[in-house]
Scaffold this motif. Structure first.
Motif, PDB file in Angstrom:
ATOM      1  N   ALA A 233       0.892  -1.272  -0.122  1.00  0.00           N
ATOM      2  CA  ALA A 233      -0.079   0.047   0.106  1.00  0.00           C
ATOM      3  C   ALA A 233       0.733   1.411  -0.005  1.00  0.00           C
ATOM      4  O   ALA A 233       0.516   2.211  -1.025  1.00  0.00           O
ATOM      5  N   LEU A 234       1.828   1.192   0.824  1.00  0.00           N
ATOM      6  CA  LEU A 234       2.870   2.414   0.796  1.00  0.00           C
ATOM      7  C   LEU A 234       3.592   2.720  -0.379  1.00  0.00           C
ATOM      8  O   LEU A 234       3.690   3.961  -0.859  1.00  0.00           O
ATOM      9  N   CYS A 235       3.867   1.726  -1.020  1.00  0.00           N
ATOM     10  CA  CYS A 235       4.563   1.577  -2.307  1.00  0.00           C
ATOM     11  C   CYS A 235       3.635   2.157  -3.470  1.00  0.00           C
ATOM     12  O   CYS A 235       4.107   3.044  -4.245  1.00  0.00           O
ATOM     13  N   LEU A 236       2.489   1.713  -3.247  1.00  0.00           N
ATOM     14  CA  LEU A 236       1.399   2.349  -4.345  1.00  0.00           C
ATOM     15  C   LEU A 236       1.360   3.793  -4.231  1.00  0.00           C
ATOM     16  O   LEU A 236       0.912   4.573  -5.380  1.00  0.00           O
ATOM     17  N   VAL A 237       1.196   4.064  -2.897  1.00  0.00           N
ATOM     18  CA  VAL A 237       0.851   5.590  -2.576  1.00  0.00           C
ATOM     19  C   VAL A 237       1.921   6.460  -3.133  1.00  0.00           C
ATOM     20  O   VAL A 237       1.921   7.462  -3.641  1.00  0.00           O
ATOM     21  N   ILE A 238       3.316   5.975  -2.852  1.00  0.00           N
ATOM     22  CA  ILE A 238       4.426   6.471  -3.311  1.00  0.00           C
ATOM     23  C   ILE A 238       4.461   6.669  -4.944  1.00  0.00           C
ATOM     24  O   ILE A 238       4.666   7.702  -5.481  1.00  0.00           O
ATOM     25  N   LEU A 239       4.052   5.440  -5.419  1.00  0.00           N
ATOM     26  CA  LEU A 239       4.145   5.647  -7.118  1.00  0.00           C
ATOM     27  C   LEU A 239       3.036   6.630  -7.459  1.00  0.00           C
ATOM     28  O   LEU A 239       2.996   7.308  -8.334  1.00  0.00           O
ATOM     29  N   ALA A 240       1.891   6.909  -6.883  1.00  0.00           N
ATOM     30  CA  ALA A 240       0.849   7.618  -7.242  1.00  0.00           C
ATOM     31  C   ALA A 240       1.262   9.047  -7.128  1.00  0.00           C
ATOM     32  O   ALA A 240       0.868   9.877  -7.803  1.00  0.00           O
ATOM     33  N   VAL A 241       2.014   9.391  -5.876  1.00  0.00           N
ATOM     34  CA  VAL A 241       2.505  10.735  -5.641  1.00  0.00           C
ATOM     35  C   VAL A 241       3.338  10.977  -6.875  1.00  0.00           C
ATOM     36  O   VAL A 241       3.337  12.075  -7.428  1.00  0.00           O
ATOM     37  N   CYS A 242       4.254  10.074  -7.195  1.00  0.00           N
ATOM     38  CA  CYS A 242       5.313  10.463  -8.189  1.00  0.00           C
ATOM     39  C   CYS A 242       4.660  10.595  -9.508  1.00  0.00           C
ATOM     40  O   CYS A 242       4.930  11.406 -10.155  1.00  0.00           O
ATOM     41  N   ILE A 243       3.821   9.959  -9.754  1.00  0.00           N
ATOM     42  CA  ILE A 243       2.960   9.831 -11.111  1.00  0.00           C
ATOM     43  C   ILE A 243       2.387  11.261 -11.107  1.00  0.00           C
ATOM     44  O   ILE A 243       2.366  12.124 -12.128  1.00  0.00           O
ATOM     45  N   SER A 244       1.582  11.615 -10.197  1.00  0.00           N
ATOM     46  CA  SER A 244       0.853  12.916 -10.140  1.00  0.00           C
ATOM     47  C   SER A 244       1.785  14.060 -10.153  1.00  0.00           C
ATOM     48  O   SER A 244       1.332  14.949 -10.797  1.00  0.00           O
TER      49      SER A 244
ATOM     50  N   PRO B 105      -1.617  15.150 -13.708  1.00  0.00           N
ATOM     51  CA  PRO B 105      -1.804  14.741 -12.361  1.00  0.00           C
ATOM     52  C   PRO B 105      -2.903  14.017 -12.146  1.00  0.00           C
ATOM     53  O   PRO B 105      -4.014  14.029 -12.968  1.00  0.00           O
ATOM     54  N   ILE B 106      -2.701  13.037 -11.345  1.00  0.00           N
ATOM     55  CA  ILE B 106      -4.020  12.052 -10.739  1.00  0.00           C
ATOM     56  C   ILE B 106      -4.800  12.767 -10.330  1.00  0.00           C
ATOM     57  O   ILE B 106      -4.689  13.331  -9.298  1.00  0.00           O
ATOM     58  N   LEU B 107      -6.096  12.761 -10.679  1.00  0.00           N
ATOM     59  CA  LEU B 107      -7.196  13.319  -9.863  1.00  0.00           C
ATOM     60  C   LEU B 107      -7.313  12.640  -8.634  1.00  0.00           C
ATOM     61  O   LEU B 107      -7.746  11.401  -8.320  1.00  0.00           O
ATOM     62  N   GLY B 108      -7.559  13.529  -7.380  1.00  0.00           N
ATOM     63  CA  GLY B 108      -7.806  13.082  -6.132  1.00  0.00           C
ATOM     64  C   GLY B 108      -6.504  12.164  -5.707  1.00  0.00           C
ATOM     65  O   GLY B 108      -6.683  11.223  -4.653  1.00  0.00           O
ATOM     66  N   ASP B 109      -5.486  12.564  -6.001  1.00  0.00           N
ATOM     67  CA  ASP B 109      -4.132  11.980  -5.603  1.00  0.00           C
ATOM     68  C   ASP B 109      -4.071  12.002  -3.805  1.00  0.00           C
ATOM     69  O   ASP B 109      -3.800  10.997  -3.321  1.00  0.00           O
TER      70      ASP B 109
ATOM     71  N   GLY C  83       2.994  14.146 -13.608  1.00  0.00           N
ATOM     72  CA  GLY C  83       1.971  14.713 -14.543  1.00  0.00           C
ATOM     73  C   GLY C  83       1.661  16.107 -14.229  1.00  0.00           C
ATOM     74  O   GLY C  83       1.299  17.000 -15.374  1.00  0.00           O
ATOM     75  N   ARG C  84       1.748  16.603 -13.332  1.00  0.00           N
ATOM     76  CA  ARG C  84       1.438  18.085 -12.840  1.00  0.00           C
ATOM     77  C   ARG C  84       2.668  18.791 -13.569  1.00  0.00           C
ATOM     78  O   ARG C  84       2.273  19.909 -14.436  1.00  0.00           O
ATOM     79  N   GLU C  85       3.892  18.554 -13.373  1.00  0.00           N
ATOM     80  CA  GLU C  85       4.902  18.955 -14.199  1.00  0.00           C
ATOM     81  C   GLU C  85       4.717  19.226 -15.805  1.00  0.00           C
ATOM     82  O   GLU C  85       5.149  20.205 -16.481  1.00  0.00           O
ATOM     83  N   LEU C  86       4.391  17.803 -16.217  1.00  0.00           N
ATOM     84  CA  LEU C  86       4.243  17.812 -17.741  1.00  0.00           C
ATOM     85  C   LEU C  86       3.010  18.767 -17.873  1.00  0.00           C
ATOM     86  O   LEU C  86       3.471  19.418 -19.423  1.00  0.00           O
ATOM     87  N   ALA C  87       1.866  18.626 -17.401  1.00  0.00           N
ATOM     88  CA  ALA C  87       0.576  19.682 -17.739  1.00  0.00           C
ATOM     89  C   ALA C  87       1.367  20.853 -17.803  1.00  0.00           C
ATOM     90  O   ALA C  87       0.774  21.739 -18.775  1.00  0.00           O
ATOM     91  N   ASP C  88       2.150  21.538 -16.766  1.00  0.00           N
ATOM     92  CA  ASP C  88       2.605  22.720 -17.038  1.00  0.00           C
ATOM     93  C   ASP C  88       3.231  23.219 -17.987  1.00  0.00           C
ATOM     94  O   ASP C  88       3.306  24.053 -18.545  1.00  0.00           O
ATOM     95  N   LEU C  89       4.463  22.047 -18.465  1.00  0.00           N
ATOM     96  CA  LEU C  89       5.223  22.313 -19.492  1.00  0.00           C
ATOM     97  C   LEU C  89       4.335  22.217 -20.727  1.00  0.00           C
ATOM     98  O   LEU C  89       4.651  22.984 -21.805  1.00  0.00           O
ATOM     99  N   ALA C  90       3.508  21.567 -21.063  1.00  0.00           N
ATOM    100  CA  ALA C  90       2.584  21.408 -22.172  1.00  0.00           C
ATOM    101  C   ALA C  90       1.610  22.819 -22.286  1.00  0.00           C
ATOM    102  O   ALA C  90       1.514  23.284 -23.268  1.00  0.00           O
ATOM    103  N   HIS C  91       1.188  22.981 -21.120  1.00  0.00           N
ATOM    104  CA  HIS C  91       0.445  24.561 -21.193  1.00  0.00           C
ATOM    105  C   HIS C  91       1.015  25.653 -21.466  1.00  0.00           C
ATOM    106  O   HIS C  91       0.631  26.434 -22.045  1.00  0.00           O
ATOM    107  N   ASP C  92       2.407  25.647 -21.336  1.00  0.00           N
ATOM    108  CA  ASP C  92       3.186  26.636 -21.608  1.00  0.00           C
ATOM    109  C   ASP C  92       3.762  26.723 -22.796  1.00  0.00           C
ATOM    110  O   ASP C  92       4.494  27.591 -23.492  1.00  0.00           O
ATOM    111  N   GLY C  93       3.296  25.581 -23.642  1.00  0.00           N
ATOM    112  CA  GLY C  93       3.957  25.760 -25.067  1.00  0.00           C
ATOM    113  C   GLY C  93       5.396  24.946 -25.187  1.00  0.00           C
ATOM    114  O   GLY C  93       5.899  24.946 -26.178  1.00  0.00           O
ATOM    115  N   ARG C  94       5.792  24.620 -24.036  1.00  0.00           N
ATOM    116  CA  ARG C  94       7.513  24.262 -24.013  1.00  0.00           C
ATOM    117  C   ARG C  94       7.635  22.741 -24.635  1.00  0.00           C
ATOM    118  O   ARG C  94       8.602  22.394 -24.951  1.00  0.00           O
TER     119      ARG C  94
END
Length: 169
Positions: free
Chosen positions: A8-19, A48-52, A22-33
């Motif tokens: 469970a803890l590993c899955l939580v860590i994975l979800a946080v890392c993905i989120s 980012p994962i919704l409801g992370d 994903g948040r950084e990727l979305a910021d870069l994509a929105h900035d057009g970079r």
């Protein structure tokens, strides 16, 4: 239980890392970079994962309860024995037995209150804000883990009271 808590803890860590990624990727994509690739990633739902934070809350709570049995069984709780270190082995054994009984009582009390909260959450149909999954699922998982922790704590209290070694490794 510790293995389930670790998963469970590993899955939580994975979800946080993905989120976070994903948040950084979305910021870069929105900035057009990221150009065309960024727009494509946003179209397919990368981000980012919704409801992370809801997943982190539920997963971490379960992990804590899942780790309690092995922690109690091995006597791995934090100890401050500055004053009792000079006591005789018999006195230390009695102190350990007392605290094992207290720990068992506390975990049983927590289990009882978890069951009451579980019943309330189930009865009222409470759900999380974003993911809308029933809150009683997390309470149920924690309650089951607390039952195992209660059983192990009572076992350790009995062994300590009878004078046996509590640290079973």
């Amino acid at each position: 239980m510790a293995a389930l808590g670790g998963i469970a803890l590993c899955l939580v860590i994975l979800a946080v890392c993905i989120s976070v990624s994903g948040r950084e990727l979305a910021d870069l994509a929105h900035d057009g970079r990221l150009g065309v690739v960024g727009r494509w990633l946003l179209e397919i739902g990368a981000g980012p994962i919704l409801g992370d934070f809801e997943l982190v809350e539920a997963g971490t709570a379960f992990a804590i309860f899942a780790f309690l049995p092995i922690t109690q069984l091995t006597g791995a709780h934090a100890r401050v024995d500055i004053f009792t270190a000079r006591f005789s082995a018999r006195a230390q054994s009695r102190i350990d037995a007392f605290w094992s009984i207290v720990m068992a009582a506390v975990i049983i009390l927590i289990s009882w209150r978890l069951f009451a909260a579980l019943a309330d959450k189930y009865r009222y149909g409470d759900t999380t804000y974003l993911l809308q999954f029933p809150i009683w699922w997390a309470y149920g998982a924690c309650f089951l883990a607390s039952i195992v922790a209660s059983t192990v704590s009572v076992y350790c209290a009995v062994i300590a009271t009878l004078g046996g070694a509590q640290n079973v490794e």
